[in-house]
Design an enzyme around this catalytic site. Structure first.
Site, PDB file in Angstrom:
ATOM      1  N   HIS A  75       0.851  -1.188   0.000  1.00  0.00           N
ATOM      2  CA  HIS A  75       0.000   0.000   0.000  1.00  0.00           C
ATOM      3  C   HIS A  75       0.888   1.240   0.000  1.00  0.00           C
ATOM      4  O   HIS A  75       2.036   1.194   0.474  1.00  0.00           O
ATOM      5  CB  HIS A  75      -0.905   0.014   1.236  1.00  0.00           C
TER       6      HIS A  75
ATOM      7  N   GLU B  31       1.083   3.821   1.797  1.00  0.00           N
ATOM      8  CA  GLU B  31       1.641   4.219   3.096  1.00  0.00           C
ATOM      9  C   GLU B  31       2.831   3.346   3.475  1.00  0.00           C
ATOM     10  O   GLU B  31       3.850   3.843   3.964  1.00  0.00           O
ATOM     11  CB  GLU B  31       0.590   4.063   4.203  1.00  0.00           C
TER      12      GLU B  31
ATOM     13  N   CYS C 211      -2.000  -0.613   7.525  1.00  0.00           N
ATOM     14  CA  CYS C 211      -1.204   0.616   7.438  1.00  0.00           C
ATOM     15  C   CYS C 211      -1.247   1.387   8.752  1.00  0.00           C
ATOM     16  O   CYS C 211      -0.237   1.969   9.163  1.00  0.00           O
ATOM     17  CB  CYS C 211      -1.689   1.478   6.281  1.00  0.00           C
TER      18      CYS C 211
HETATM   19 ZN   LIG Z   1      -3.301   0.094   3.771  1.00  0.00          ZN
END
Ligand SMILES: [Zn+2]
Length: 163
Positions: A56, A58, A89
Site C-alpha cells: 500500500h 503508506e 497501514c
Molecule cells: Zn493500507
C-alpha cells in the site's frame, strides 16, 4: 527563509503520486512522508505490480522513509495519504512512531482512522498519532470514484466483446 507549506500543498503532491499508481493499473492512492517541511519519502499503491499484498502507498512511503532516515523510528514526521489508511497501514504507522497523519478521503469500508475502526486512537495503544482527515477530501474521493467507474465500464466493454 524556507516557505512553510500547508497540508493542502502536500496533499496535492500525494494526489500526483496517486495518479502514478493509476497509470500502472493500481488503485490510485499516494502517500508521502514529510519532516521539517521537506519530503523524506514518497510512495504509491503497488500491490498488483509488485505481487505484494502489503505494498500500500503508506507502507511503501514508510519503508522508504526508514531507509532514508536510517532509522526504523520515524519520529517527528507527518504522513500524508490520499485515502484513510487500512488496519495494516495504521498498525505500521504505530510501529514507525510517526507524529501525525493527514489523509484525504474517508474510507467507510476499511478506514482504520475512525471510519470502520479507530486503531490509531485506541486508548490502549502505546503511541498516539495526531490525525487530520478530510484534507482535499472531496478531490481525493472523486479521483477514486472516477477510477472505479472507469474500471467498471472497461469490464462491461470486455464482457460485450466476449459475447
Ligand atoms: Zn493500507
Amino acid at each position: 527563509m524556507a516557505e512553510i507549506y500547508s497540508d493542502e500543498y502536500w496533499m496535492r503532491r500525494a494526489m500526483d503520486l496517486a495518479m502514478q499508481a493509476q497509470v500502472q493499473g493500481e488503485i490510485p492512492v499516494g502517500a508521502l512522508l514529510v519532516a521539517d517541511n521537506k519530503i523524506i519519502a514518497e510512495g504509491y499503491n503497488l500491490p498488483i505490480t509488485g505481487h505484494d499484498p502489503t505494498a500500500h502507498a503508506e507502507i511503501v512511503a514508510l519503508r522508504r522513509g526508514g531507509a532514508q532516515l536510517k532509522n526504523y523510528r520515524l519520529l517527528n514526521t507527518t504522513l500524508y495519504v490520499t485515502l484513510e489508511p487500512c488496519v495494516m497501514c495504521a498498525g505500521a504507522m504505530i510501529h514507525s512512531r510517526i507524529q501525525r497523519l493527514v489523509y484525504g478521503a474517508s474510507d467507510m469500508k476499511t478506514g482504520a482512522a475512525g471510519s470502520l475502526i479507530d486503531i490509531l486512537r485506541h486508548p490502549g495503544m502505546n503511541h498516539q498519532i495526531e490525525i487530520t482527515g478530510g484534507v482535499l477530501g472531496q478531490e481525493c474521493s472523486t479521483m477514486l470514484s472516477a477510477f472505479f467507474k472507469q474500471r467498471r465500464e472497461q469490464h462491461k466493454e470486455l464482457k460485450k466483446l466476449k459475447k
